[in-house]
Write an enzyme that holds these catalytic residues in place. Sequence first.
Site, PDB file in Angstrom:
ATOM      1  N   GLY A  53     -90.206  -3.659  36.720  1.00  0.00           N
ATOM      2  CA  GLY A  53     -91.164  -2.941  37.565  1.00  0.00           C
ATOM      3  C   GLY A  53     -90.487  -1.830  38.348  1.00  0.00           C
ATOM      4  O   GLY A  53     -89.389  -2.021  38.874  1.00  0.00           O
TER       5      GLY A  53
ATOM      6  N   ARG B 176     -90.679  -3.162  30.190  1.00  0.00           N
ATOM      7  CA  ARG B 176     -90.306  -4.572  30.070  1.00  0.00           C
ATOM      8  C   ARG B 176     -90.239  -4.827  28.565  1.00  0.00           C
ATOM      9  O   ARG B 176     -91.153  -4.466  27.829  1.00  0.00           O
ATOM     10  CB  ARG B 176     -91.351  -5.478  30.709  1.00  0.00           C
TER      11      ARG B 176
ATOM     12  N   ASP C  77     -84.837  -9.137  38.853  1.00  0.00           N
ATOM     13  CA  ASP C  77     -84.312 -10.353  38.249  1.00  0.00           C
ATOM     14  C   ASP C  77     -84.135 -10.274  36.717  1.00  0.00           C
ATOM     15  O   ASP C  77     -83.052 -10.567  36.194  1.00  0.00           O
ATOM     16  CB  ASP C  77     -85.343 -11.440  38.637  1.00  0.00           C
TER      17      ASP C  77
ATOM     18  N   THR D 255     -86.399  -3.687  43.432  1.00  0.00           N
ATOM     19  CA  THR D 255     -87.696  -4.342  43.232  1.00  0.00           C
ATOM     20  C   THR D 255     -88.396  -4.443  44.586  1.00  0.00           C
ATOM     21  O   THR D 255     -87.730  -4.637  45.605  1.00  0.00           O
ATOM     22  CB  THR D 255     -87.559  -5.761  42.624  1.00  0.00           C
TER      23      THR D 255
ATOM     24  N   ASP E  96     -90.128  -6.849  45.395  1.00  0.00           N
ATOM     25  CA  ASP E  96     -90.316  -8.271  45.708  1.00  0.00           C
ATOM     26  C   ASP E  96     -89.279  -8.841  46.681  1.00  0.00           C
ATOM     27  O   ASP E  96     -89.501  -9.891  47.279  1.00  0.00           O
ATOM     28  CB  ASP E  96     -90.283  -9.103  44.409  1.00  0.00           C
TER      29      ASP E  96
ATOM     30  N   ASP F 276     -86.583 -10.362  46.008  1.00  0.00           N
ATOM     31  CA  ASP F 276     -86.332 -11.739  45.573  1.00  0.00           C
ATOM     32  C   ASP F 276     -84.996 -11.936  44.857  1.00  0.00           C
ATOM     33  O   ASP F 276     -84.827 -12.865  44.087  1.00  0.00           O
ATOM     34  CB  ASP F 276     -87.485 -12.207  44.654  1.00  0.00           C
TER      35      ASP F 276
ATOM     36  N   ARG G 189     -94.342 -11.379  43.262  1.00  0.00           N
ATOM     37  CA  ARG G 189     -94.035 -12.321  42.170  1.00  0.00           C
ATOM     38  C   ARG G 189     -93.953 -13.736  42.756  1.00  0.00           C
ATOM     39  O   ARG G 189     -94.908 -14.166  43.372  1.00  0.00           O
ATOM     40  CB  ARG G 189     -92.752 -11.910  41.456  1.00  0.00           C
TER      41      ARG G 189
ATOM     42  N   GLY H 106     -99.544  -8.974  62.661  1.00  0.00           N
ATOM     43  CA  GLY H 106    -100.178  -9.997  63.499  1.00  0.00           C
ATOM     44  C   GLY H 106    -101.263 -10.766  62.769  1.00  0.00           C
ATOM     45  O   GLY H 106    -102.296 -11.121  63.349  1.00  0.00           O
TER      46      GLY H 106
HETATM   47  O1  F6P Z   1     -91.735  -7.235  40.282  1.00  0.00           O
HETATM   48  C1  F6P Z   1     -92.594  -6.292  40.817  1.00  0.00           C
HETATM   49  C2  F6P Z   1     -94.019  -6.666  40.565  1.00  0.00           C
HETATM   50  O2  F6P Z   1     -94.843  -5.646  41.079  1.00  0.00           O
HETATM   51  C3  F6P Z   1     -94.457  -8.021  41.092  1.00  0.00           C
HETATM   52  O3  F6P Z   1     -94.695  -7.975  42.482  1.00  0.00           O
HETATM   53  C4  F6P Z   1     -95.672  -8.285  40.243  1.00  0.00           C
HETATM   54  O4  F6P Z   1     -95.917  -9.677  40.155  1.00  0.00           O
HETATM   55  C5  F6P Z   1     -95.266  -7.728  38.912  1.00  0.00           C
HETATM   56  O5  F6P Z   1     -94.265  -6.753  39.180  1.00  0.00           O
HETATM   57  C6  F6P Z   1     -96.373  -7.036  38.134  1.00  0.00           C
HETATM   58  O6  F6P Z   1     -95.832  -6.694  36.884  1.00  0.00           O
HETATM   59  P1  F6P Z   1     -96.455  -5.638  35.851  1.00  0.00           P
HETATM   60  O7  F6P Z   1     -96.052  -4.280  36.303  1.00  0.00           O
HETATM   61  O8  F6P Z   1     -95.818  -5.990  34.568  1.00  0.00           O
HETATM   62  O9  F6P Z   1     -97.931  -5.836  35.890  1.00  0.00           O
END
Ligand code: F6P
Length: 319
Positions: free
Chosen positions: A11, A72, A103, A125, A127, A129, A171, A185
């Site tokens: 992403g 991807r 990741d 990313t 995320d 993460d 994610r 908040g």
């Molecule tokens: O990893 C980034 C992200 O935007 C996540 O937050 C989300 O779950 C995923 O990619 C969406 O993936 P795609 O672009 O393949 O729909």
Amino acid sequence: MKRIGVLTSGGDSPGMNAAIRAVVRKAIHSDIEVYGIYYGFAGLIEGNIEKLEIGSVGDIIHRGGTMLYTARTEEFKTEEGRQKGIDQLNKFGIEGLVVIGGDGSFHGARKLTESGYPCIGVPGTIDNDIPGTDFTIGFDTALNTVIDAIDKIRDTATSHERTYVIEVMGRDAGDLALWSGLADGAETIVIPEAPYNMDEIAARLKKGHERGKKHSIIVVAEGCESGVSFGKKIEEATQFETRVSVLGYIQRGGRPTASDRVLASRLGARAVDLLLAGKQGRMVGIQQNRLVDHDIAEALQLEHTIDMDMYKLSKELSI
Ligand code: F6P
């Protein structure tokens, strides 16, 4: 090392362009050539590769997305796919690779290094993460986008005296939900890292209502549950008029914040330094505002954690 490559994968995230720029300019500053690989590992397999110059990365530091495009790909998860990628790198005489991504991209970089091809991972990313770094490139921008959206939704929530459930990305991680919920908040934050109790949430919302609170904001991380299903549960449990807003892909784009640009510049340049120092299979990161690097395989084995004190604080402050 005389020639390196750079790619973005998975992403896109705001700040990736600033990271590409840093890799290219740091490399040229260090008298080595840089090749851009387009469309991530998919483009690597196909040999979609081109030499980058100083000017190739001009005027991109402030732009979201990635000038190298991204993808991807399943093929790179196979040994054959990776071998095709290595063959392309060898064909172009590229001796080391900087992989900017999340990741999945780090798994690709780890596998390439295990096959004897030197890679350095740069965490990009929204995320947040990736273990081994406090922040990933793009998280701060996405966070600010979410906050901006919630501020706007709050105006409508107030005007109509409604409850709003806002689903945010992340994610399997709750960072975006937790940070945006705390910054905005929110009355309730729902994240995968902490189990929730619907009776308790409904009781809190009702208590607020009795005190005169006429609207509520609930932030739900996509990794926990969909906003739509959570919204139904909230309406059933409270009988308050509830609306759901799924923020979606607006969270991935946009001008990177100053923090993301600076982080991307520092991490991209450090990745080049590591390759030039003969390091491989490392990831760069930032911890306690200091640049660090870790073994990428070890980092991938760690579990991403969230700051539970922050989660507790969000509950205390949203009474
Ligand atoms: O990893 C980034 C992200 O935007 C996540 O937050 C989300 O779950 C995923 O990619 C969406 O993936 P795609 O672009 O393949 O729909």
